[in-house]
Design a protein around this motif. Structure first.
Motif, mmCIF file in Angstrom:
data_model
loop_
_atom_site.group_PDB
_atom_site.id
_atom_site.type_symbol
_atom_site.label_atom_id
_atom_site.label_comp_id
_atom_site.label_asym_id
_atom_site.label_seq_id
_atom_site.Cartn_x
_atom_site.Cartn_y
_atom_site.Cartn_z
ATOM 1 N N ASP A 257 -6.692 -3.902 0.711
ATOM 2 C CA ASP A 257 -6.677 -4.616 -0.557
ATOM 3 C C ASP A 257 -5.583 -4.059 -1.462
ATOM 4 O O ASP A 257 -5.303 -2.856 -1.456
ATOM 5 C CB ASP A 257 -8.026 -4.486 -1.266
ATOM 6 N N VAL A 258 -4.994 -4.940 -2.248
ATOM 7 C CA VAL A 258 -3.927 -4.560 -3.171
ATOM 8 C C VAL A 258 -4.308 -5.018 -4.581
ATOM 9 O O VAL A 258 -4.800 -6.140 -4.762
ATOM 10 C CB VAL A 258 -2.587 -5.186 -2.755
ATOM 11 N N GLY A 259 -4.069 -4.159 -5.539
ATOM 12 C CA GLY A 259 -4.319 -4.491 -6.937
ATOM 13 C C GLY A 259 -5.632 -3.922 -7.440
ATOM 14 O O GLY A 259 -6.571 -3.715 -6.665
ATOM 15 N N PHE A 260 -5.694 -3.646 -8.754
ATOM 16 C CA PHE A 260 -6.937 -3.171 -9.349
ATOM 17 C C PHE A 260 -8.076 -4.155 -9.120
ATOM 18 O O PHE A 260 -9.238 -3.771 -8.973
ATOM 19 C CB PHE A 260 -6.743 -2.962 -10.863
ATOM 20 N N ASP A 261 -7.724 -5.441 -9.073
ATOM 21 C CA ASP A 261 -8.742 -6.478 -8.889
ATOM 22 C C ASP A 261 -8.985 -6.822 -7.422
ATOM 23 O O ASP A 261 -9.790 -7.700 -7.127
ATOM 24 C CB ASP A 261 -8.347 -7.745 -9.652
ATOM 25 N N ARG A 262 -8.269 -6.156 -6.512
ATOM 26 C CA ARG A 262 -8.397 -6.404 -5.066
ATOM 27 C C ARG A 262 -8.166 -7.872 -4.702
ATOM 28 O O ARG A 262 -8.724 -8.388 -3.735
ATOM 29 C CB ARG A 262 -9.774 -5.964 -4.556
ATOM 30 N N SER A 263 -7.293 -8.530 -5.437
ATOM 31 C CA SER A 263 -7.085 -9.963 -5.227
ATOM 32 C C SER A 263 -6.123 -10.279 -4.095
ATOM 33 O O SER A 263 -6.034 -11.426 -3.658
ATOM 34 C CB SER A 263 -6.557 -10.597 -6.518
ATOM 35 N N MET A 264 -5.380 -9.266 -3.619
ATOM 36 C CA MET A 264 -4.371 -9.474 -2.593
ATOM 37 C C MET A 264 -4.635 -8.577 -1.383
ATOM 38 O O MET A 264 -5.407 -7.622 -1.463
ATOM 39 C CB MET A 264 -2.975 -9.197 -3.164
ATOM 40 N N ILE A 265 -3.977 -8.908 -0.280
ATOM 41 C CA ILE A 265 -4.042 -8.096 0.939
ATOM 42 C C ILE A 265 -2.624 -7.691 1.305
ATOM 43 O O ILE A 265 -1.728 -8.538 1.385
ATOM 44 C CB ILE A 265 -4.663 -8.869 2.120
ATOM 45 N N GLY A 266 -2.430 -6.397 1.496
ATOM 46 C CA GLY A 266 -1.151 -5.907 1.989
ATOM 47 C C GLY A 266 -1.277 -5.549 3.452
ATOM 48 O O GLY A 266 -2.240 -4.906 3.863
ATOM 49 N N SER A 267 -0.316 -5.966 4.247
ATOM 50 C CA SER A 267 -0.397 -5.700 5.681
ATOM 51 C C SER A 267 0.931 -6.030 6.351
ATOM 52 O O SER A 267 1.753 -6.771 5.807
ATOM 53 C CB SER A 267 -1.498 -6.540 6.332
ATOM 54 N N TYR A 268 1.109 -5.490 7.535
ATOM 55 C CA TYR A 268 2.147 -5.958 8.439
ATOM 56 C C TYR A 268 1.629 -7.185 9.159
ATOM 57 O O TYR A 268 0.462 -7.241 9.559
ATOM 58 C CB TYR A 268 2.487 -4.866 9.458
ATOM 59 N N GLY A 269 2.480 -8.214 9.319
ATOM 60 C CA GLY A 269 2.166 -9.328 10.203
ATOM 61 C C GLY A 269 1.473 -10.521 9.581
ATOM 62 O O GLY A 269 0.993 -11.389 10.315
ATOM 63 N N HIS A 270 1.396 -10.610 8.239
ATOM 64 C CA HIS A 270 0.856 -11.848 7.658
ATOM 65 C C HIS A 270 1.628 -13.057 8.187
ATOM 66 O O HIS A 270 1.037 -14.108 8.427
ATOM 67 C CB HIS A 270 0.987 -11.805 6.137
ATOM 68 N N ASP A 271 2.946 -12.910 8.332
ATOM 69 C CA ASP A 271 3.790 -13.942 8.932
ATOM 70 C C ASP A 271 3.785 -13.746 10.444
ATOM 71 O O ASP A 271 4.475 -12.865 10.954
ATOM 72 C CB ASP A 271 5.207 -13.841 8.369
ATOM 73 N N ASP A 272 3.013 -14.500 11.209
ATOM 74 C CA ASP A 272 2.313 -15.680 10.766
ATOM 75 C C ASP A 272 0.831 -15.620 11.173
ATOM 76 O O ASP A 272 0.192 -16.617 11.411
ATOM 77 C CB ASP A 272 2.986 -16.909 11.376
ATOM 78 N N ARG A 273 0.312 -14.389 11.234
ATOM 79 C CA ARG A 273 -1.078 -14.265 11.671
ATOM 80 C C ARG A 273 -2.061 -14.744 10.627
ATOM 81 O O ARG A 273 -3.214 -15.034 10.948
ATOM 82 C CB ARG A 273 -1.352 -12.823 12.091
ATOM 83 N N VAL A 274 -1.608 -14.865 9.372
ATOM 84 C CA VAL A 274 -2.491 -15.420 8.360
ATOM 85 C C VAL A 274 -2.769 -16.891 8.641
ATOM 86 O O VAL A 274 -3.890 -17.372 8.437
ATOM 87 C CB VAL A 274 -1.911 -15.219 6.940
#
Length: 468
Positions: A257-274
């Motif tokens: 999770d990314v951000g104080f609000d946990r609103s985002m996801i940081g990771s390798y490979g979002h393109d294009d596994r999301v």
């Protein structure tokens, strides 16, 4: 005067459109997105290469009642779920619909390869008491981003006797990791004169893997020998076996999770596994669809969709042909009546770098799944340009299902661009449009997506798969 203002405001609301934050339009989606993305993070961590994603996906499909398709003499009934694993690097999953295949199928096509560092066929060498691996980068990367980034090593090696060894080092607690070195700022005066694109050059992306020598001081290249000894003890391989290997170095980071609000996801490979994950979930959950649904997770998109596991090959259309043959359907008519979502990401607007985007036609975090009419570069070179009819069909489905969507281009016209697999599907006489998640830091070792966009993309695929 007040009545005139009110009438003008009503007219403005009727005729104009403002893209709003998903949380304002559908506040209930915040919790749903949070829950949905927990398993998505597990999916990212389980598969960092196309081989690992294909293997993990096959297990998921088997757990959800799919059976492997027999290419010769197989038959299918409505509601049945089948899959095909292409060479361990691409997966196709289908749910047989009620309508005859002559009326077309509903395709959802994503890719599961991502930019990375591949080992060269003869990678291991020693230099000044250090053992290193030579790499050849795969796909479009900004090379400087891969320096001093913890890396893990994934892939397969075939021994001389034909037996396969699977490699996955740097992911588990206690595993070593690897890295590409870079200069300290004190000694980088000449390097600083390079352009950013040339900050680290391709032949400088060498991975450090060891520094202890073999005990015998009377031989040369003792550190290299020590590494070969360790590899032989663990995997039973020799240096020559590297020529029979597919080994990939990827960031040794977990989806988080990314951000104080946990609103985002940081990771390798979002393109294009999301897009692969969201399309796969929609395919798994569809029951007794009107049209046969097919989810395709392909390989090699990042280097032009080449090879037998990429969309330039016929493996997808062989699969569709087998389905048509089993039902006695007209294959050409099936293709002509098919609709396809090319599931790929788009570049999200970054407020730190606004000048590369045309704001009115950029995609934004938390404003929904991106429907991309065309990709390509400059004069729409190398793209499928979806027809108005296809745009109307897809957005009509999304509106009816209450899916929040936006449109987007990949930056300003003359600054670059990019492509997807859409053109290869369209070349088969199939109507197709790109759809996917907006991404920050695309093609970097650590990409960012918003959970609400991920969830809305899943809802888009769900609506498409269940459309009448």
């Amino acid at each position: 005067m007040e009545k005139e203002k009110s009438a003008a405001k009503e007219l403005q609301e009727k005729l104009t459109f403002t893209q709003r934050h998903i949380a304002d339009v559908k506040p209930e989606a915040v919790k749903a997105a949070e829950e949905f993305c927990e398993d998505y993070k597990n999916f990212l961590n389980a598969g960092k290469t196309e081989r690992e994603v294909a293997a993990h996906t096959e297990k998921i499909l088997l757990d959800n009642g799919y059976r492997a398709m027999q290419r010769i003499g197989d038959s299918f009934k409505a509601g049945e779920k089948i899959y095909y694993n292409n060479r361990g690097k691409a997966i196709l999953a289908a749910t047989i619909g009620k309508k005859p295949l002559d009326e077309g199928v509903r395709l959802m096509v994503a890719h599961i390869d991502s930019p990375r560092l591949d080992l060269k066929p003869n990678p291991l060498y020693e230099d000044n008491d250090m053992a290193l691996l030579k790499t050849h980068y795969y796909g479009g990367i900004r090379k400087y981003q891969w320096g001093v980034t913890p890396l893990s090593l994934h892939g397969v090696i075939y021994r001389a006797d034909g037996t396969k060894v699977e490699v996955r080092i740097g992911e588990d607690e206690g595993d070593p990791v690897f890295c590409v070195t870079d200069l300290l700022p004190h000694l980088a005066a000449e390097q600083n004169k390079r352009t950013l694109a040339d900050g680290l050059r391709g032949e400088e992306l060498n991975i450090v893997v060891g520094s202890l020598p073999y005990e015998d001081q009377d031989i040369s290249e003792r550190v290299k020998l020590r590494i070969l000894q360790l590899l032989n003890e663990k995997y039973g391989i020799t240096e020559r076996d590297f020529t029979r290997a597919e080994l990939e170095a990827v960031p040794a980071v977990k989806a988080t999770d990314v951000g104080f609000d946990r609103s985002m996801i940081g990771s390798y490979g979002h393109d294009d596994r999301v897009c692969a994950y969201t399309a796969l979930q929609a395919e798994i959950e569809v029951r007794d669809p009107e049209y046969t649904t097919v989810c395709i997770l392909a390989d090699k998109e990042e280097i032009g969709s080449t090879g037998p596991t990429g969309l330039e090959s016929d493996f997808v259309f062989h699969f569709l042909g087998y389905l048509a043959d089993a039902q006695g359907a007209n294959y050409k008519m099936m293709l002509q009546n098919t609709k396809c979502l090319s599931a790929d990401v788009n570049a999200a607007f970054d407020p730190t770098f606004p000048d590369v985007m045309e704001r009115r036609n950029a995609s934004y975090l938390n404003r929904g799944v991106v429907v991309t009419k065309y990709t390509g570069s400059r004069g729409k070179g190398g793209t499928n340009d979806a027809t108005a009819e296809m745009m109307s069909y897809v957005t009509g489905i999304l509106d009816a299902a209450g899916v929040i969507w936006q449109t987007g281009e990949l930056g300003k016209i003359d600054l670059g661009g990019g492509g997807t697999v859409a053109q290869y599907v369209a070349n088969r006489d199939i109507d197709v449009v790109d759809i996917g998640v907006p991404v920050l830091c695309m093609h970097s070792p650590f990409e960012l997506v918003a959970k609400l966009d991920v969830y809305m993309t899943y809802k888009a695929f769900e609506a498409f798969a269940n459309a009448k």
